[in-house]
Structures are given as C-alpha cells and as structure tokens.
Design a protein around this motif. Structure first.
Motif, PDB file in Angstrom:
ATOM      1  N   GLY A   1       0.851  -1.176   0.000  1.00 60.09           N
ATOM      2  CA  GLY A   1       0.000   0.000   0.000  1.00 60.09           C
ATOM      3  C   GLY A   1       0.889   1.229   0.000  1.00 60.09           C
ATOM      4  O   GLY A   1       1.996   1.209  -0.548  1.00 60.09           O
ATOM      5  N   TYR A   2       0.432   2.300   0.630  1.00 58.98           N
ATOM      6  CA  TYR A   2       1.264   3.496   0.691  1.00 58.98           C
ATOM      7  C   TYR A   2       2.411   3.269   1.676  1.00 58.98           C
ATOM      8  O   TYR A   2       2.189   2.936   2.840  1.00 58.98           O
ATOM      9  CB  TYR A   2       0.435   4.704   1.104  1.00 58.98           C
ATOM     10  N   VAL A   3       3.618   3.456   1.184  1.00 56.32           N
ATOM     11  CA  VAL A   3       4.833   3.212   1.956  1.00 56.32           C
ATOM     12  C   VAL A   3       5.484   4.557   2.278  1.00 56.32           C
ATOM     13  O   VAL A   3       5.565   5.443   1.417  1.00 56.32           O
ATOM     14  CB  VAL A   3       5.816   2.319   1.183  1.00 56.32           C
ATOM     15  N   TRP A   4       5.957   4.700   3.508  1.00 56.83           N
ATOM     16  CA  TRP A   4       6.582   5.954   3.924  1.00 56.83           C
ATOM     17  C   TRP A   4       8.016   6.008   3.397  1.00 56.83           C
ATOM     18  O   TRP A   4       8.910   5.362   3.912  1.00 56.83           O
ATOM     19  CB  TRP A   4       6.572   6.102   5.433  1.00 56.83           C
ATOM     20  N   THR A   5       8.200   6.767   2.336  1.00 51.69           N
ATOM     21  CA  THR A   5       9.502   6.952   1.706  1.00 51.69           C
ATOM     22  C   THR A   5       9.763   8.445   1.566  1.00 51.69           C
ATOM     23  O   THR A   5       8.844   9.259   1.714  1.00 51.69           O
ATOM     24  CB  THR A   5       9.528   6.310   0.309  1.00 51.69           C
ATOM     25  N   PRO A   6      10.993   8.844   1.268  1.00 47.24           N
ATOM     26  CA  PRO A   6      11.258  10.278   1.048  1.00 47.24           C
ATOM     27  C   PRO A   6      10.378  10.884  -0.037  1.00 47.24           C
ATOM     28  O   PRO A   6       9.961  12.040   0.072  1.00 47.24           O
ATOM     29  CB  PRO A   6      12.739  10.292   0.643  1.00 47.24           C
ATOM     30  N   LEU A   7      10.065  10.120  -1.071  1.00 51.62           N
ATOM     31  CA  LEU A   7       9.211  10.614  -2.132  1.00 51.62           C
ATOM     32  C   LEU A   7       7.803  10.909  -1.621  1.00 51.62           C
ATOM     33  O   LEU A   7       7.211  11.957  -1.932  1.00 51.62           O
ATOM     34  CB  LEU A   7       9.152   9.600  -3.277  1.00 51.62           C
ATOM     35  N   VAL A   8       7.249  10.002  -0.828  1.00 46.49           N
ATOM     36  CA  VAL A   8       5.910  10.201  -0.281  1.00 46.49           C
ATOM     37  C   VAL A   8       5.907  11.369   0.709  1.00 46.49           C
ATOM     38  O   VAL A   8       4.976  12.178   0.736  1.00 46.49           O
ATOM     39  CB  VAL A   8       5.392   8.916   0.386  1.00 46.49           C
ATOM     40  N   ALA A   9       6.954  11.470   1.514  1.00 45.59           N
ATOM     41  CA  ALA A   9       7.037  12.586   2.461  1.00 45.59           C
ATOM     42  C   ALA A   9       6.990  13.927   1.733  1.00 45.59           C
ATOM     43  O   ALA A   9       6.316  14.872   2.171  1.00 45.59           O
ATOM     44  CB  ALA A   9       8.311  12.465   3.294  1.00 45.59           C
ATOM     45  N   ALA A  10       7.694  14.007   0.606  1.00 44.82           N
ATOM     46  CA  ALA A  10       7.683  15.240  -0.181  1.00 44.82           C
ATOM     47  C   ALA A  10       6.308  15.496  -0.772  1.00 44.82           C
ATOM     48  O   ALA A  10       5.842  16.651  -0.820  1.00 44.82           O
ATOM     49  CB  ALA A  10       8.729  15.157  -1.288  1.00 44.82           C
ATOM     50  N   GLN A  11       5.617  14.445  -1.201  1.00 48.27           N
ATOM     51  CA  GLN A  11       4.274  14.597  -1.755  1.00 48.27           C
ATOM     52  C   GLN A  11       3.291  15.067  -0.694  1.00 48.27           C
ATOM     53  O   GLN A  11       2.402  15.877  -0.974  1.00 48.27           O
ATOM     54  CB  GLN A  11       3.813  13.265  -2.361  1.00 48.27           C
TER      55      GLN A  11
ATOM     56  N   GLY B   1       4.267 -17.561  -7.806  1.00 48.36           N
ATOM     57  CA  GLY B   1       3.069 -17.096  -8.497  1.00 48.36           C
ATOM     58  C   GLY B   1       2.124 -16.325  -7.607  1.00 48.36           C
ATOM     59  O   GLY B   1       0.962 -16.112  -7.966  1.00 48.36           O
ATOM     60  N   SER B   2       2.607 -15.848  -6.474  1.00 50.76           N
ATOM     61  CA  SER B   2       1.747 -15.163  -5.510  1.00 50.76           C
ATOM     62  C   SER B   2       1.868 -13.647  -5.627  1.00 50.76           C
ATOM     63  O   SER B   2       2.941 -13.118  -5.926  1.00 50.76           O
ATOM     64  CB  SER B   2       2.110 -15.579  -4.080  1.00 50.76           C
ATOM     65  N   ALA B   3       0.768 -12.979  -5.354  1.00 43.52           N
ATOM     66  CA  ALA B   3       0.743 -11.520  -5.207  1.00 43.52           C
ATOM     67  C   ALA B   3       0.470 -11.240  -3.734  1.00 43.52           C
ATOM     68  O   ALA B   3      -0.650 -11.420  -3.258  1.00 43.52           O
ATOM     69  CB  ALA B   3      -0.330 -10.903  -6.088  1.00 43.52           C
ATOM     70  N   ILE B   4       1.495 -10.864  -3.005  1.00 45.94           N
ATOM     71  CA  ILE B   4       1.436 -10.774  -1.548  1.00 45.94           C
ATOM     72  C   ILE B   4       1.179  -9.327  -1.136  1.00 45.94           C
ATOM     73  O   ILE B   4       1.984  -8.431  -1.404  1.00 45.94           O
ATOM     74  CB  ILE B   4       2.746 -11.289  -0.931  1.00 45.94           C
ATOM     75  N   SER B   5       0.047  -9.098  -0.492  1.00 43.33           N
ATOM     76  CA  SER B   5      -0.339  -7.751  -0.095  1.00 43.33           C
ATOM     77  C   SER B   5       0.294  -7.355   1.232  1.00 43.33           C
ATOM     78  O   SER B   5       0.244  -8.113   2.202  1.00 43.33           O
ATOM     79  CB  SER B   5      -1.860  -7.646   0.023  1.00 43.33           C
ATOM     80  N   ILE B   6       0.885  -6.170   1.273  1.00 42.15           N
ATOM     81  CA  ILE B   6       1.352  -5.547   2.512  1.00 42.15           C
ATOM     82  C   ILE B   6       0.801  -4.129   2.455  1.00 42.15           C
ATOM     83  O   ILE B   6       1.470  -3.185   2.053  1.00 42.15           O
ATOM     84  CB  ILE B   6       2.885  -5.548   2.628  1.00 42.15           C
ATOM     85  N   ASP B   7      -0.476  -3.992   2.835  1.00 40.50           N
ATOM     86  CA  ASP B   7      -1.181  -2.751   2.502  1.00 40.50           C
ATOM     87  C   ASP B   7      -2.110  -2.243   3.607  1.00 40.50           C
ATOM     88  O   ASP B   7      -3.019  -1.458   3.343  1.00 40.50           O
ATOM     89  CB  ASP B   7      -1.987  -2.969   1.222  1.00 40.50           C
ATOM     90  N   GLY B   8      -1.880  -2.690   4.826  1.00 40.65           N
ATOM     91  CA  GLY B   8      -2.694  -2.202   5.935  1.00 40.65           C
ATOM     92  C   GLY B   8      -4.183  -2.523   5.778  1.00 40.65           C
ATOM     93  O   GLY B   8      -5.030  -1.809   6.325  1.00 40.65           O
TER      94      GLY B   8
END
Length: 259
Positions: free
Chosen positions: A185-195, A247-254
């Motif tokens: 999901g939304y991950v806290w990165t420098p890019l997101v912090a700037a956004q 073949g898995s799509a593993i969600s880490i999205d709160g």
C-alpha cells in the motif's frame, strides 16, 4: 562462480529498493544496486550499505530503454559471475485524468515499470535455470489489485506486472526458481514525504490531515507501511523455506485490498 548468492535490485538508491538492498546485504548476499542516476549521485546510497561485509556495487542503467535491462543484467553477471536474485523495483508515477494524460508519460511509465521487468527476467532466467535456483521478486502495488482514479498508466502497469509474475512462475515451477509479486500500500519513503508536504501546501491542510484524509484513506490501519516491512518479506521470499511460494501476489497494505 561466486560462492555467495548475488542479488540485483533495480531502482534501489532510495525508498523500498534501498531497504531491500540493505536487508539482503545484511543477510550475506552480494548486492548490485541500480538507478538511472550518475554514479556520484548514487554515492549516498552506497555509503549506507558499507560495513555489511557484502560486495555492493552500483550499476547505472536507464530502464526506460529497451536494451537497458539486458545491459544491466549482463554487467552484473560480468562483475559477479552470476545472478541469483532479481528484484524488479524500478517504477515511476504520473497522476492526471486520462483525457489529459500525456502519451509520452504513459509510454515511459510502462517502459520503466513493466517492460524493464520483462527484459531483466528474460536476461536473468538462463543463468538461474542452469544453476537450478533463482528468486525473482516484482514489486507491484495495491494498485495491481485495486484501481484509483487519475492513475491509469500506473494501475494498468501494476496489474500487468502481477500477470507477468504468475505466468513466469508457471513456466519456471519445475526449475527451482520462484517468482512472486509484493503489493505494498502506501509506503513511507522520502518521495511520499515530499508529496505529503506538497499536498498540504496546495490544499491549505496540515500534513497530518493530508496523510489521514488523502494518502491513508484506503488503508484501514491508517498507518504507512514502512520500507523495512517490504524488505523483510523480500528476504523471506529469497530463502529456501519459501521454495513453495511462487506465483503469488502478496499484499502488505494495511488492509486496503481486504475491503
């Protein structure tokens, strides 16, 4: 042949990619990091990876170019002698209504986020098949499972990355190679912090309001995913005990895609 396993993480001079590179280096992998930036711009990222005992090197490549992925894998194999783990993390974003979406941005997003994964996988598979072991991890997104308005190229690309993941997993199922997608999901990165800061200024809101009412509205936990969480999952998928996960799509999205 290198006695240590070698990992390549694309788009890895910051954020999720750098966190994955750091975790794999700490586990004893030799790690190739990558971006389109000049080598001197990648120096801070390399500096954060020193002291791990791993052989960490930077490889510049513009993955928007058709030959970029092939050249990158070739350079990594030439430098280390092999490539055992491929993490396709490179990606870019553009937000606009589809009628205003510039076609050049559409093509570049697909080239960096989807086409490059195809090219690097295609280049890496022969060596993995020959050695009978390999791990391919594609960093997709919750947007590979759910849509949001104004993100047509990104959403289309991430859906396609999951389809690519499943197809290659089936093709390599008997070869000792696993292929999986992680969907943050939304991950806290420098890019997101700037956004967040930009959105706060644009809307006259506090950063806390922007985070809760705009960014975290889809995530029931109302918390950003941390890059280290993605890195830990990637590290697990690289391990021998994850040999049956493919073949898995593993969600880490709160909880985003649980709704």
């Amino acid at each position: 042949m290198n006695k240590k396993r070698v990992a390549l993480v694309t788009g890895s001079t910051s954020g999720i990619g750098l966190s994955i590179a750091r975790r794999l280096a700490a586990l004893g992998y030799d790690v190739a990091i990558n971006s389109f930036e000049a080598a001197h711009d990648a120096a801070p990222a390399l500096q954060t990876l020193t002291g791990t005992g791993a052989d960490v090197r930077y490889f510049q490549s513009d993955l928007a170019l058709t030959g970029g992925g092939y050249d990158l894998v070739g350079e990594v194999v030439a430098a280390y002698g092999q490539l055992d783990v491929l993490v396709n993390n490179a990606g870019i974003q553009k937000v606009a209504p589809i009628e205003d979406f510039p076609p050049q941005d559409w093509h570049r997003i697909i080239a960096v986020s989807l086409d490059s994964a195809f090219h690097t996988i295609r280049a890496a598979l022969p060596g993995m098949t020959e050695r009978g072991w390999g791990r391919i991890i594609n960093i997709a997104s919750a947007h590979g499972l759910r849509a949001s308005p104004f993100k047509s190229a990104y959403v289309a690309t991430k859906h396609a990355v999951i389809g690519l993941t499943k197809t290659v997993a089936l093709e390599t199922a008997e070869k000792g190679i696993t292929v999986n997608a992680i969907c943050p999901g939304y991950v806290w990165t420098p890019l997101v912090a700037a956004q967040v800061a930009d959105q706060a200024r644009a809307h006259g809101m506090s950063e806390e309001q922007v985070m809760r009412e705009i960014f975290l509205a889809p995530q029931p936990t109302r918390q950003f995913v941390q890059p280290e969480e993605i890195a830990e999952m990637a590290a697990y998928l690289c391990g021998d005990l994850a040999r049956s996960i493919t073949g898995s799509a593993i969600s880490i999205d709160g909880g985003w895609t649980a709704k």
